[in-house]
Design an enzyme around this catalytic site. Structure first.
Site, PDB file in Angstrom:
ATOM      1  N   PHE A  95       1.426  -1.309   0.130  1.00  0.00           N
ATOM      2  CA  PHE A  95      -0.030  -0.036  -0.105  1.00  0.00           C
ATOM      3  C   PHE A  95       0.491   0.908  -0.116  1.00  0.00           C
ATOM      4  O   PHE A  95       1.952   1.065   0.707  1.00  0.00           O
ATOM      5  CB  PHE A  95      -0.965   0.216   1.286  1.00  0.00           C
ATOM      6  N   ASP A 103       1.709  -5.506   8.346  1.00  0.00           N
ATOM      7  CA  ASP A 103       0.712  -4.159   7.934  1.00  0.00           C
ATOM      8  C   ASP A 103      -0.893  -4.915   8.103  1.00  0.00           C
ATOM      9  O   ASP A 103      -1.396  -5.834   6.756  1.00  0.00           O
ATOM     10  CB  ASP A 103       0.524  -3.961   7.316  1.00  0.00           C
ATOM     11  N   TYR A 147     -10.704   1.085  10.502  1.00  0.00           N
ATOM     12  CA  TYR A 147     -12.025   1.433   9.755  1.00  0.00           C
ATOM     13  C   TYR A 147     -12.673   0.806   8.876  1.00  0.00           C
ATOM     14  O   TYR A 147     -13.135   0.812   8.194  1.00  0.00           O
ATOM     15  CB  TYR A 147     -12.218   2.977   9.434  1.00  0.00           C
ATOM     16  N   LYS A 148     -11.909  -0.591   8.020  1.00  0.00           N
ATOM     17  CA  LYS A 148     -11.906  -1.337   7.381  1.00  0.00           C
ATOM     18  C   LYS A 148     -13.019  -3.085   7.818  1.00  0.00           C
ATOM     19  O   LYS A 148     -14.677  -2.176   8.345  1.00  0.00           O
ATOM     20  CB  LYS A 148     -10.643  -2.358   6.594  1.00  0.00           C
ATOM     21  N   ARG A 171     -12.799  -4.100  -7.182  1.00  0.00           N
ATOM     22  CA  ARG A 171     -12.889  -4.650  -6.046  1.00  0.00           C
ATOM     23  C   ARG A 171     -14.026  -4.770  -5.507  1.00  0.00           C
ATOM     24  O   ARG A 171     -14.334  -4.193  -5.324  1.00  0.00           O
ATOM     25  CB  ARG A 171     -12.063  -4.038  -5.245  1.00  0.00           C
TER      26      ARG A 171
HETATM   27  C1  LIG Z   1      -5.676   1.285   4.183  1.00  0.00           C
HETATM   28  C2  LIG Z   1      -4.752   0.660   4.210  1.00  0.00           C
HETATM   29  C3  LIG Z   1      -3.417   2.055   5.376  1.00  0.00           C
HETATM   30  C4  LIG Z   1      -4.304   3.055   5.552  1.00  0.00           C
HETATM   31  O1  LIG Z   1      -3.570   3.957   6.286  1.00  0.00           O
HETATM   32  P1  LIG Z   1      -3.716   5.312   7.140  1.00  0.00           P
HETATM   33  O2  LIG Z   1      -2.633   5.774   8.476  1.00  0.00           O
HETATM   34  O3  LIG Z   1      -5.491   4.541   7.759  1.00  0.00           O
HETATM   35  O4  LIG Z   1      -4.728   6.152   6.115  1.00  0.00           O
HETATM   36  C5  LIG Z   1      -2.300   1.658   4.745  1.00  0.00           C
HETATM   37  N1  LIG Z   1      -1.358   0.500   4.692  1.00  0.00           N
HETATM   38  C6  LIG Z   1      -2.396  -0.713   4.351  1.00  0.00           C
HETATM   39  C7  LIG Z   1      -1.748  -1.860   3.857  1.00  0.00           C
HETATM   40  C8  LIG Z   1      -4.089  -0.058   4.147  1.00  0.00           C
HETATM   41  O5  LIG Z   1      -4.454  -0.921   3.591  1.00  0.00           O
END
Ligand SMILES: *Cc1c(COP(=O)(O)O)cnc(C)c1O
Length: 426
Positions: A140, A212, A237-238, A386
């Site tokens: 990500f 992560d 939040y996911k 997705r």
């Molecule tokens: C959603 C997600 C993030 C989001 O980072 P935020 O700091 O919460 O915006 C980071 N890494 C991964 C792998 C994600 O899926």
């Protein structure tokens, strides 16, 4: 109406088979009752809970109480009387229970990006004699940027190694690797990596691992303690449905606490936060990873959201998720493949997270057209649609509706394929 329709409509047999299969699978679903723990709008098929989880029914009454009674009436006394001060550790433990972490190793707060920085920086400082920081080139974006920043500030070399190539890489360079930073699930394709094997490979080379968990926590069992993971982070939040911008979390295994130095030594992580000492002295245990005043409203919303998992076995959530993604892959094969959709999600259940991604050149326009018909999915540039599923609230019927809707949109040419890119990308 500019898209070119492509022919074959499915045979009636296929359509009936799929409808019967969906009805049967939903009727036999041992987690069917859990859907009531979420306030899903009627007439919406929600397949984007891997980006923003829907509202859990437990959240509104708790937030009302927190705002009106705790904040409104009890005021500052709530830090003690209503457990505000301890919330980061209490909520951390509640998340820990979902990701296989015993109490006292997880703290909730800040964003994933901040927690990642903390985890990577603290992890590399535990391997001072090593010079490489390894991350996934497909990670990500924030994970890639933060890894590069930590490497630069710490004078390390950043190496981008896909998980499938880690073992080979470690055979040649393993002795130089300080930290390996990966995600269990590829957020684009939904591919699930072997967390156990990758953790073991890193450890065999003497490196530490930072996982992560954004796309894994709450969707499948993650055995942080059992696998000997060193550090983990994730968002609230996911799949955990803690609400927009919900606090993230940081897990640090007990054995690393004594030497743990965090890059942001804020006052709430001090051994004696109210002593107002001149110099920083870290609190014992994971409490030292606290930074500043916690976001109490968001933390308590997340805490309420996590009660959706009460009495639920993560293995059941995983089994249901696999049934859902397996069924959607079948729908895609039978209803959508004839219209040019190809799945990029592994068919092998051991390599599948909790989403299905379909490739189509008009992914963006199709996602918008789906939303207009009440099916909320999302897309990842340039060409992936997705579909996220959750064992607690998605039904097989939802997925059949989504697949049929998508087929109808393409068959009717009912979308505008002009590319436009907007919206969040998590
Ligand atoms: C959603 C997600 C993030 C989001 O980072 P935020 O700091 O919460 O915006 C980071 N890494 C991964 C792998 C994600 O899926």
């Amino acid at each position: 109406m500019t898209a070119t329709p492509t022919p074959p409509a499915p045979t009636t047999t296929t359509a009936t088979d799929l409808a019967e299969a969906a009805a049967r699978l939903d009727a036999d679903d041992p987690l069917a009752h859990a859907r009531d723990r979420f306030l899903l709008p009627p007439d919406v098929v929600y397949l984007d809970g891997n980006s923003l989880g829907p509202l859990p029914a437990a959240v509104p009454p708790v937030l009302t109480d927190v705002v009106t009674r705790q904040w409104g009436t009890d005021l500052i006394g709530s830090w003690n009387d209503n457990g505000w001060w301890e919330a980061p550790l209490r909520v951390g433990d509640a998340i820990g229970a979902i990701v296989g972490a015993a109490p006292g190793q997880t703290v909730a707060g800040d964003s994933t990006s901040v927690q990642l920085y903390t985890a990577l920086d603290a992890a590399v400082s535990l391997r001072p004699d090593r010079t490489l920081l390894v991350t996934d080139p497909g990670h990500f974006p924030t994970d890639r940027y933060v890894a590069a920043a930590v490497a630069e500030r710490r004078g390390l070399e950043l190496r981008r190694v896909p998980p499938a190539e880690l073992a080979g890489f470690l055979r040649s360079e393993g002795e130089r690797v300080a930290v390996v930073s990966y995600s269990p699930v590829d957020f684009r394709t939904g591919e699930l990596f072997d967390v156990r094997a990758l953790t073991r490979a890193a450890h065999d080379a003497g490196a530490l691992v930072v996982w992560d968990l954004c796309h894994a926590a709450g969707a499948l069992p993650v055995e942080l303690d059992a696998l000997g993971v060193d550090f983990a982070v994730g968002c609230g939040y996911k799949f955990l449905s803690g609400g927009p911008g919900a606090p993230a979390y940081l897990y640090v295994a007990h054995r690393h606490h004594p030497g743990l130095r965090t890059p942001l030594p804020g006052w709430t992580g001090h051994a004696d936060p109210f002593g107002l000492s001149r110099d920083y002295a870290p609190a014992p245990g994971i409490a030292r990873a606290r930074i500043g005043t916690p976001p109490v409203l968001s933390l308590l919303a997340l805490e309420a959201a996590l009660t959706a998992y009460d009495g639920v076995n993560l293995a059941d959530v995983r089994a249901k998720s696999l049934s859902l993604t397996g069924f959607f892959l079948r729908c895609a094969d039978e209803l959508l493949a004839p219209f040019g959709f190809t799945s990029v999600t592994p068919a092998d259940p051991d390599r599948r997270g909790s989403q299905v991604s379909l490739r189509h050149p008009h992914a963006h326009a199709l996602t918008r057209a789906l939303a207009e018909r009440g099916v909320i999915a999302d897309m990842r540039a340039p060409d992936l649609l997705r579909f996220g599923v959750h064992g607690l609230y998605t039904t097989h019927g939802d997925l059949l509706t989504a697949a049929r809707c998508l087929r109808d949109i393409v068959a009717e040419g009912a979308y505008d394929p002009t590319p436009r890119v907007t919206g969040p990308v998590t």
